[in-house]
Design an enzyme around this catalytic site. Structure first.
Site, PDB file in Angstrom:
ATOM      1  N   GLU A  87       0.877  -1.026  -0.379  1.00 30.58           N
ATOM      2  CA  GLU A  87       0.361   0.224   0.177  1.00 30.58           C
ATOM      3  C   GLU A  87       1.311   1.233   0.075  1.00 30.58           C
ATOM      4  O   GLU A  87       1.643   1.013   0.781  1.00 30.58           O
ATOM      5  CB  GLU A  87      -0.939   0.347   1.657  1.00 30.58           C
ATOM      6  CG  GLU A  87      -1.897  -0.885   0.788  1.00 30.58           C
ATOM      7  CD  GLU A  87      -1.675  -2.893   2.416  1.00 30.58           C
ATOM      8  OE1 GLU A  87      -2.491  -3.276   1.813  1.00 30.58           O
ATOM      9  OE2 GLU A  87      -0.395  -2.484   2.411  1.00 30.58           O
ATOM     10  N   TYR A 130       7.704   2.474  -7.703  1.00 33.24           N
ATOM     11  CA  TYR A 130       6.806   1.655  -7.752  1.00 33.24           C
ATOM     12  C   TYR A 130       6.743   0.933  -8.991  1.00 33.24           C
ATOM     13  O   TYR A 130       6.508  -0.646  -9.811  1.00 33.24           O
ATOM     14  CB  TYR A 130       5.441   1.022  -7.033  1.00 33.24           C
ATOM     15  CG  TYR A 130       5.979   1.638  -5.399  1.00 33.24           C
ATOM     16  CD1 TYR A 130       7.121   0.629  -4.768  1.00 33.24           C
ATOM     17  CD2 TYR A 130       5.578   1.849  -4.483  1.00 33.24           C
ATOM     18  CE1 TYR A 130       8.290   0.768  -3.321  1.00 33.24           C
ATOM     19  CE2 TYR A 130       5.512   2.543  -2.971  1.00 33.24           C
ATOM     20  CZ  TYR A 130       6.577   1.718  -2.750  1.00 33.24           C
ATOM     21  OH  TYR A 130       7.850   1.195  -1.433  1.00 33.24           O
TER      22      TYR A 130
END
EC number: 2.3.1.266
Length: 155
Positions: free
Chosen positions: A102, A114
């Site tokens: 998350e 990411y």
């Protein structure tokens, strides 16, 4: 840069980095609770100084990245990317099928990292993170890993 297992004796430095990186840092007791067989804790050192860490929980064949933080003076140095690649590769070697995480909806720097490493947004958790007056949403991201061949970097 070297990566090694994180030990409980690293906690004073970890807590210092944690407070540099987060408005709502984890407590020492939360970190202590992560020293268990189904977790992997990694330390990245630069010039023999702890500069980043990661906490990963292994659950049901998936690696859940719970915390990755880089010391303020080492951000944008490649430390976070190197640590992320390491934990993904280790997760693949350990037979995990994917890495989940998350990230705060407002943390565009982390999201860019990411995405550049092959993660995709697979969901949203409304009100997941504490914030000032209101809670902040988390984006859920995932990266499939090939546990037959290991992780070879982004596509």
């Amino acid at each position: 840069m070297t990566i090694r297992g994180l030990g409980q004796d690293d906690l004073p430095e970890v807590l210092d980095i944690e407070c540099q990186g987060y408005s709502f840092p984890w407590s020492e007791s939360i970190f202590r609770g992560c020293f268990r067989p189904d977790y992997r804790l990694w330390a990245l050192e630069i010039c023999d100084r702890l500069s980043a860490y990661a906490v990963v929980a292994y659950m049901a064949g998936e690696a859940h990245l719970l915390n990755l933080c880089v010391a303020a003076g080492q951000r944008r140095s490649g430390a976070g990317r190197r640590l992320l690649r390491h934990l993904v590769a280790e997760s693949a070697r350990d037979g995990m099928s994917q890495v989940l995480l998350e990230v705060r909806d407002s943390n565009t720097g982390a999201m860019d990292l990411y995405v550049s490493e092959g993660f995709s947004i697979i969901g949203r958790r409304p009100g997941y993170y504490p914030g000032g007056r209101e809670r902040e949403d988390a984006l859920v991201m995932a990266l499939a890993v090939d546990n037959q061949c290991g992780y070879h970097g982004p596509p």
